[in-house]
Design an enzyme around this catalytic site. Sequence first.
Site, PDB file in Angstrom:
ATOM      1  N   GLN A 141       0.832  -1.206   0.000  1.00  0.00           N
ATOM      2  CA  GLN A 141       0.000   0.000   0.000  1.00  0.00           C
ATOM      3  C   GLN A 141       0.869   1.261   0.000  1.00  0.00           C
ATOM      4  OE1 GLN A 141      -1.078  -2.505   2.487  1.00  0.00           O
ATOM      5  NE2 GLN A 141      -2.809  -3.095   1.172  1.00  0.00           N
ATOM      6  N   ASN A 173      -4.262   1.003  -2.218  1.00  0.00           N
ATOM      7  CA  ASN A 173      -3.741  -0.330  -2.506  1.00  0.00           C
ATOM      8  C   ASN A 173      -2.797  -0.285  -3.706  1.00  0.00           C
ATOM      9  OD1 ASN A 173      -4.941  -1.974  -0.515  1.00  0.00           O
ATOM     10  ND2 ASN A 173      -6.862  -2.116  -1.693  1.00  0.00           N
ATOM     11  N   CYS A 185      -6.373   0.696   6.939  1.00  0.00           N
ATOM     12  CA  CYS A 185      -5.208  -0.190   6.913  1.00  0.00           C
ATOM     13  C   CYS A 185      -4.598  -0.184   8.304  1.00  0.00           C
ATOM     14  CB  CYS A 185      -4.194   0.285   5.869  1.00  0.00           C
ATOM     15  SG  CYS A 185      -2.684  -0.709   5.829  1.00  0.00           S
ATOM     16  N   ASN A 218     -13.196  -1.383   6.351  1.00  0.00           N
ATOM     17  CA  ASN A 218     -12.964  -2.026   5.049  1.00  0.00           C
ATOM     18  C   ASN A 218     -13.524  -3.441   5.135  1.00  0.00           C
ATOM     19  OD1 ASN A 218     -11.020  -3.047   6.799  1.00  0.00           O
ATOM     20  ND2 ASN A 218      -9.401  -3.100   5.266  1.00  0.00           N
ATOM     21  N   HIS A 248     -14.126  -7.493   4.973  1.00  0.00           N
ATOM     22  CA  HIS A 248     -13.399  -8.753   5.178  1.00  0.00           C
ATOM     23  C   HIS A 248     -14.362  -9.921   5.157  1.00  0.00           C
ATOM     24  CE1 HIS A 248      -9.491  -7.013   6.353  1.00  0.00           C
ATOM     25  NE2 HIS A 248     -10.239  -5.993   6.716  1.00  0.00           N
ATOM     26  N   GLU A 277      -5.338 -10.065   0.247  1.00  0.00           N
ATOM     27  CA  GLU A 277      -5.872  -8.713   0.371  1.00  0.00           C
ATOM     28  C   GLU A 277      -6.488  -8.191  -0.925  1.00  0.00           C
ATOM     29  OE1 GLU A 277      -4.009  -5.483   2.259  1.00  0.00           O
ATOM     30  OE2 GLU A 277      -2.833  -6.727   3.644  1.00  0.00           O
ATOM     31  N   ARG A 278      -7.594  -7.505  -0.772  1.00  0.00           N
ATOM     32  CA  ARG A 278      -8.195  -6.765  -1.892  1.00  0.00           C
ATOM     33  C   ARG A 278      -7.154  -5.836  -2.492  1.00  0.00           C
ATOM     34  NH1 ARG A 278     -13.098  -2.501  -0.796  1.00  0.00           N
ATOM     35  NH2 ARG A 278     -11.542  -1.693   0.677  1.00  0.00           N
ATOM     36  N   CYS A 320      -1.904  -8.538   7.727  1.00  0.00           N
ATOM     37  CA  CYS A 320      -3.013  -7.635   7.410  1.00  0.00           C
ATOM     38  C   CYS A 320      -3.639  -7.230   8.744  1.00  0.00           C
ATOM     39  CB  CYS A 320      -4.042  -8.338   6.519  1.00  0.00           C
ATOM     40  SG  CYS A 320      -5.468  -7.313   6.125  1.00  0.00           S
ATOM     41  N   THR A 378      -6.166  -5.005   9.638  1.00  0.00           N
ATOM     42  CA  THR A 378      -7.627  -5.056   9.721  1.00  0.00           C
ATOM     43  C   THR A 378      -8.122  -6.490   9.546  1.00  0.00           C
ATOM     44  OG1 THR A 378      -7.721  -4.473   7.364  1.00  0.00           O
ATOM     45  CG2 THR A 378      -8.088  -2.692   8.971  1.00  0.00           C
ATOM     46  N   GLY A 379      -7.356  -7.283   8.777  1.00  0.00           N
ATOM     47  CA  GLY A 379      -7.705  -8.698   8.621  1.00  0.00           C
ATOM     48  C   GLY A 379      -7.561  -9.443   9.930  1.00  0.00           C
TER      49      GLY A 379
HETATM   50  N1  LIG Z   1      -6.255  -4.338   1.245  1.00  0.00           N
HETATM   51  C1  LIG Z   1      -7.072  -3.595   2.219  1.00  0.00           C
HETATM   52  C2  LIG Z   1      -6.328  -2.305   2.663  1.00  0.00           C
HETATM   53  C3  LIG Z   1      -5.080  -2.608   3.497  1.00  0.00           C
HETATM   54  C4  LIG Z   1      -5.393  -3.462   4.682  1.00  0.00           C
HETATM   55  C5  LIG Z   1      -4.197  -4.134   5.369  1.00  0.00           C
HETATM   56  N2  LIG Z   1      -2.919  -3.925   4.752  1.00  0.00           N
HETATM   57  C6  LIG Z   1      -4.159  -3.789   6.858  1.00  0.00           C
HETATM   58  O1  LIG Z   1      -3.079  -3.784   7.456  1.00  0.00           O
HETATM   59  O2  LIG Z   1      -5.270  -3.588   7.422  1.00  0.00           O
HETATM   60  C7  LIG Z   1      -8.413  -3.202   1.563  1.00  0.00           C
HETATM   61  O3  LIG Z   1      -8.463  -3.157   0.328  1.00  0.00           O
HETATM   62  O4  LIG Z   1      -9.371  -2.959   2.306  1.00  0.00           O
END
Ligand SMILES: N[C@H](CCC[C@H](N)C(=O)O)C(=O)O
Length: 293
Positions: free
Chosen positions: A50, A70, A79, A174, A176, A226-227, A235, A237-238
């Site tokens: 990112q 992204n 993120c 975001n 998931h 990841e999207r 990740c 948020t993941g």
């Molecule tokens: N790919 C995620 C954004 C980055 C999330 C990830 N890198 C993190 O640390 O939360 C999306 O499209 O919502």
Amino acid sequence: MPSRTILRFTKMHGAGNDFVVLDNRDGSLNLQPELIKRLSDRHFGVGADQVLVVETAQSAGNDFRYRIFNADGHEVQQCGNGARCFAQYVTDKGLTDKNSIRVETIPGVIEPQIIRHNWVKVNMGPASFEPAALPFVADGLSMRKFGGLVQYKLPVDAGLVEQDLWVSVVSMGNPHVVILLDQPASDDLVQSLGSTLESHPRFPERVNVGFLCVVDRSRAHLRVYERGVGETLACGTGACAAAVAGMKMGLLSDQVDIVKAGGTLTIQWSGNPDSDVLMTGPAQTVFEGEFYL
Ligand SMILES: N[C@H](CCC[C@H](N)C(=O)O)C(=O)O
């Protein structure tokens, strides 16, 4: 030598999820997808999952605005690993003398706190399990309860999975989708099912795909496709989404270590739907650089 336009950047990572960080407090940067894709390219550019952008806060009482792009050039809402790096960046650059800051993001204000150098705790705000929050089109899908969590039976090519695919959906601002497995996901599954679900028509804005494998009530393995990027080493948020899903399923306690290839993040959540999700982990500066536009 023709004169060159230089873009100064900082390369950082949070548990192996890597970033190009830009200072756009003067609003001078033209953050078009082509520039983001060039910066993110691991052969023709700097290389990153990112691009993170520092801007001035738009509302009184907040310290900064935080924007996330992204590698595919699209701006996204949140993120988590980037939030820790954002806080370390503004601290190291002397842009704040606070160790806890209020940072504006598209879904709302998050609050990173420097615990010690390169170790940051972030209040990521609340999770949402409502399909509309992602968005996720659940109409007509079979549903079942797993503990306190709803799972949906998602139609996918039978070749991808050996049995019905039951998934949970979580928004951390975001989107998931979380798949619970009884063993760590294989490379093939992450790539095939991850790429299929990332752009599945029931996720109109696409989705991040988490493969969760619970070890015990305080520890779980996670891989995330990841999207807009593909699989990343971590990740944030993941990790938040997978942890709160596991907690709602009754499989995880209110504090859990989420182990990813790039490192371990600690997630805390009381289980109260209105309570915020807390994430703690590393934030590392790798180098400073000049990019020739
Ligand atoms: N790919 C995620 C954004 C980055 C999330 C990830 N890198 C993190 O640390 O939360 C999306 O499209 O919502």
